[in-house]
Design an enzyme around this catalytic site. Structure first.
Site, mmCIF file in Angstrom:
data_model
loop_
_atom_site.group_PDB
_atom_site.id
_atom_site.type_symbol
_atom_site.label_atom_id
_atom_site.label_comp_id
_atom_site.label_asym_id
_atom_site.label_seq_id
_atom_site.Cartn_x
_atom_site.Cartn_y
_atom_site.Cartn_z
ATOM 1 N N ASN A 9 1.801 -49.946 17.816
ATOM 2 C CA ASN A 9 1.927 -49.796 19.248
ATOM 3 C C ASN A 9 1.499 -50.746 19.970
ATOM 4 O OD1 ASN A 9 2.275 -48.758 21.850
ATOM 5 N ND2 ASN A 9 0.737 -46.950 21.573
ATOM 6 N N LYS A 11 1.413 -51.380 23.031
ATOM 7 C CA LYS A 11 1.173 -51.114 24.692
ATOM 8 C C LYS A 11 1.490 -52.231 25.577
ATOM 9 C CE LYS A 11 -2.651 -48.399 22.353
ATOM 10 N NZ LYS A 11 -3.774 -47.490 22.624
ATOM 11 N N HIS A 96 2.845 -40.483 24.288
ATOM 12 C CA HIS A 96 1.406 -41.090 24.027
ATOM 13 C C HIS A 96 0.422 -40.373 25.142
ATOM 14 C CE1 HIS A 96 -1.490 -43.908 23.634
ATOM 15 N NE2 HIS A 96 -0.983 -44.246 22.469
ATOM 16 N N GLU A 98 -1.817 -42.027 26.365
ATOM 17 C CA GLU A 98 -2.130 -43.010 27.729
ATOM 18 C C GLU A 98 -0.889 -42.609 28.683
ATOM 19 O OE1 GLU A 98 -2.121 -46.543 25.816
ATOM 20 O OE2 GLU A 98 -4.108 -46.050 24.940
ATOM 21 N N GLU A 168 -3.046 -38.097 17.464
ATOM 22 C CA GLU A 168 -4.068 -38.970 17.889
ATOM 23 C C GLU A 168 -4.906 -38.457 18.719
ATOM 24 O OE1 GLU A 168 -1.870 -43.269 17.971
ATOM 25 O OE2 GLU A 168 -1.103 -42.160 19.700
ATOM 26 N N GLY A 174 -8.573 -46.432 20.756
ATOM 27 C CA GLY A 174 -9.241 -47.815 21.259
ATOM 28 C C GLY A 174 -10.645 -47.618 21.502
ATOM 29 N N SER A 214 -7.967 -45.958 16.380
ATOM 30 C CA SER A 214 -8.689 -46.720 15.772
ATOM 31 C C SER A 214 -8.624 -47.151 14.246
ATOM 32 C CB SER A 214 -10.205 -46.472 15.986
ATOM 33 O OG SER A 214 -10.513 -46.421 17.453
HETATM 34 P P1 PGA Z 1 -5.749 -47.743 18.757
HETATM 35 O O1 PGA Z 1 -4.509 -47.184 19.576
HETATM 36 O O2 PGA Z 1 -5.469 -48.084 17.346
HETATM 37 O O3 PGA Z 1 -6.191 -49.191 19.346
HETATM 38 O O4 PGA Z 1 -6.981 -46.739 18.558
HETATM 39 C C1 PGA Z 1 -3.737 -46.224 18.826
HETATM 40 C C2 PGA Z 1 -2.789 -45.805 19.778
HETATM 41 O O5 PGA Z 1 -2.881 -45.702 21.052
HETATM 42 O O6 PGA Z 1 -1.661 -45.515 19.417
#
Ligand code: PGA
Length: 259
Positions: A9, A11, A96, A98, A168, A174, A214
């Site tokens: 992803n 982003k 997601h 976010e 997730e 993140g 992560s």
């Molecule tokens: P990350 O993000 O691997 O940077 O933790 C995962 C995601 O948001 O899909």
């Protein structure tokens, strides 16, 4: 046996020009993705360039990070499933954290988006996850079941079986603080049990459930050691083509060793 799925992803990262360079490097590093599916989700603006750079390669799936639920109309700023399909998208992330956290995405929206993706022949990847507050107050199971049931409302049979769910935990995204497999596996089991309740064990046994939060080349094998975890949704560690190729190589080489 469910085919494992590794998704990057991106982003809000990479221009269209950078996307082309990424794909060229990725396909050098990872000429084939034997035995697993590997896909990545650039921003809308880089989808065309990524698709062009991929050419007719069947080894990588192209996805989007979001979709609007109407196919066309007066919805300024939105992008429809029909448009994504035309750009070569094969999957789309829905819900997601976010989107939920920063853009007010509701469970009812995720359901409409899942339906819109299916209507347009795009595989939805429904993202669910609890916040740290939810976990600390023992709300994890409740929140996950709510998000899964709401996102999948009215979806049955083959459509349900083709779904991908990404678990997730919001606190792991993140932060460099991945869930441990001991934390993730029970939630994966709960998601599968919820799907069994919704649509029977046949559908439950086919839906793929990925872990995200992560994930790195150093810890992905720990997750894939469990047969409950059908792959990974990766943010930070997918942006560098060499790192993403390494993730895929580890995923290709790892076999589940525990239930
Ligand atoms: P990350 O993000 O691997 O940077 O933790 C995962 C995601 O948001 O899909």
């Amino acid at each position: 046996m469910r085919t494992r799925f590794l998704i990057g992803n991106w982003k809000m990262n990479k221009t269209a020009t950078e996307a082309g360079a990424f794909v060229r490097r990725l396909t050098q590093e990872l000429p084939t993705s034997e035995g697993i599916q590997v896909g990545f989700a650039p921003p809308f603006t880089a989808l065309h360039a990524a698709h062009e750079a991929l050419g007719s390669s069947p080894d990588f799936l192209l996805g989007a990070q979001d979709v609007y639920w109407e196919d066309k109309g007066a919805f300024t700023g939105e992008v429809s499933g029909t448009m994504l399909k035309d750009l070569g998208c094969q999957f789309v992330l829905v819900g997601h954290s976010e989107r939920r956290q920063y853009f007010g995405e509701q469970d009812s929206w995720t359901n409409q988006k899942v339906l819109a993706a299916l209507r347009n022949g795009i595989q939805p990847v429904l993202c669910v996850g609890e916040t740290l507050h939810d976990r600390d107050t023992n709300q994890t199971d409740h929140v996950i079941q709510r998000q899964v049931r709401a996102g999948l409302a009215g979806i049955e049979g083959q459509h349900l079986e083709s779904m991908v769910i990404a678990y997730e935990p919001v606190w792991a995204i993140g932060t460099g603080r991945a869930a441990s497999p001991e934390q993730a596996v029970p939630v994966h089991r709960l998601i599968r049990q919820t799907i069994n309740e919704l649509s029977g064990a046949e559908a439950g046994s086919r839906v793929r459930i990925l872990y995200g939060g992560s994930v790195t080349p150093h810890n992905i094998a720990e997750f894939l050691a469990s047969e409950e975890i059908d792959g990974a949704l990766v943010g930070g560690a997918c942006l560098d083509p060499v790192s993403f190729a390494t993730l895929a190589k580890v995923a290709i080489g790892s076999k589940p060793t525990t239930a």
